[in-house]
Design an enzyme around this catalytic site. Structure first.
Site, PDB file in Angstrom:
ATOM      1  CB  CYS A  85      -0.144  -5.618  -1.167  1.00 54.15           C
ATOM      2  SG  CYS A  85      -1.781  -6.002  -1.789  1.00 54.15           S
ATOM      3  CG  HIS A 126      -2.498  -0.067  -1.610  1.00 51.78           C
ATOM      4  ND1 HIS A 126      -1.164  -0.409  -1.682  1.00 51.78           N
ATOM      5  CD2 HIS A 126      -3.183  -1.243  -1.588  1.00 51.78           C
ATOM      6  CE1 HIS A 126      -1.056  -1.734  -1.711  1.00 51.78           C
ATOM      7  NE2 HIS A 126      -2.274  -2.261  -1.655  1.00 51.78           N
ATOM      8  CD  GLU A 127      -6.749  -1.468  -0.677  1.00 52.68           C
ATOM      9  OE1 GLU A 127      -6.945  -2.351  -1.546  1.00 52.68           O
ATOM     10  OE2 GLU A 127      -5.915  -1.624   0.232  1.00 52.68           O
ATOM     11  CG  HIS A 130      -5.456  -3.741  -5.161  1.00 54.72           C
ATOM     12  ND1 HIS A 130      -4.915  -4.942  -5.566  1.00 54.72           N
ATOM     13  CD2 HIS A 130      -4.900  -3.480  -3.958  1.00 54.72           C
ATOM     14  CE1 HIS A 130      -4.076  -5.376  -4.656  1.00 54.72           C
ATOM     15  NE2 HIS A 130      -4.044  -4.496  -3.658  1.00 54.72           N
TER      16      HIS A 130
END
Length: 136
Positions: A85, A126-127, A130
């Protein structure tokens, strides 16, 4: 406007809130910052530029697009992988899904539904993590 990348793990671990049309500038800033970092990353979430809003941007081939308030509605094909990341050093293990379906708003705040597989699906997951305060 290109913004500075956030590296504070305590900030990144906080959940984001849904974006509204009043947040259009954040979408633009996130895309600008993402494009300035394309050599180093394939996706970015708004909290990576210091804004706790559910907005992500993703690279799919030569294109970059925004997903506002994305929600994964279906997933299949779990697998284990490692990811890095831009906000963190090193790589960490995680579980991802080969195929996902996502409801989201596009850059014009129009409802969309997409089906994604492989690498693009992994980036989106993944985002979205976040946005949910999950730091791999």
């Amino acid at each position: 406007m290109v913004k500075k990348i956030m590296h504070d793990p305590l900030f990144l671990a906080q959940k984001s809130v849904d974006a509204t049309e009043a947040d259009k500038q954040i979408v633009t800033d996130l895309l600008d910052t993402f494009r300035a970092n394309l050599e180093h990353c394939v996706g970015m979430a708004a909290n990576m530029i210091g804004v706790k809003k559910n907005i992500i941007v993703v690279a799919a081939g030569p294109f970059q697009f925004a997903m506002i308030n994305p929600v994964i509605t279906k997933k299949s094909g779990a697998y284990q992988t490692e990811e890095g990341c831009l906000s963190l050093k090193g790589v960490r293990p995680c579980t991802r899904y080969q195929e996902i379906e996502v409801d989201y708003l596009d850059q014009n705040f129009k409802k969309q539904h997409g089906k994604y597989t492989g690498w693009t699906a992994q980036i989106i997951q993944h985002e979205i993590d976040h946005c949910n305060g999950i730091v791999i």
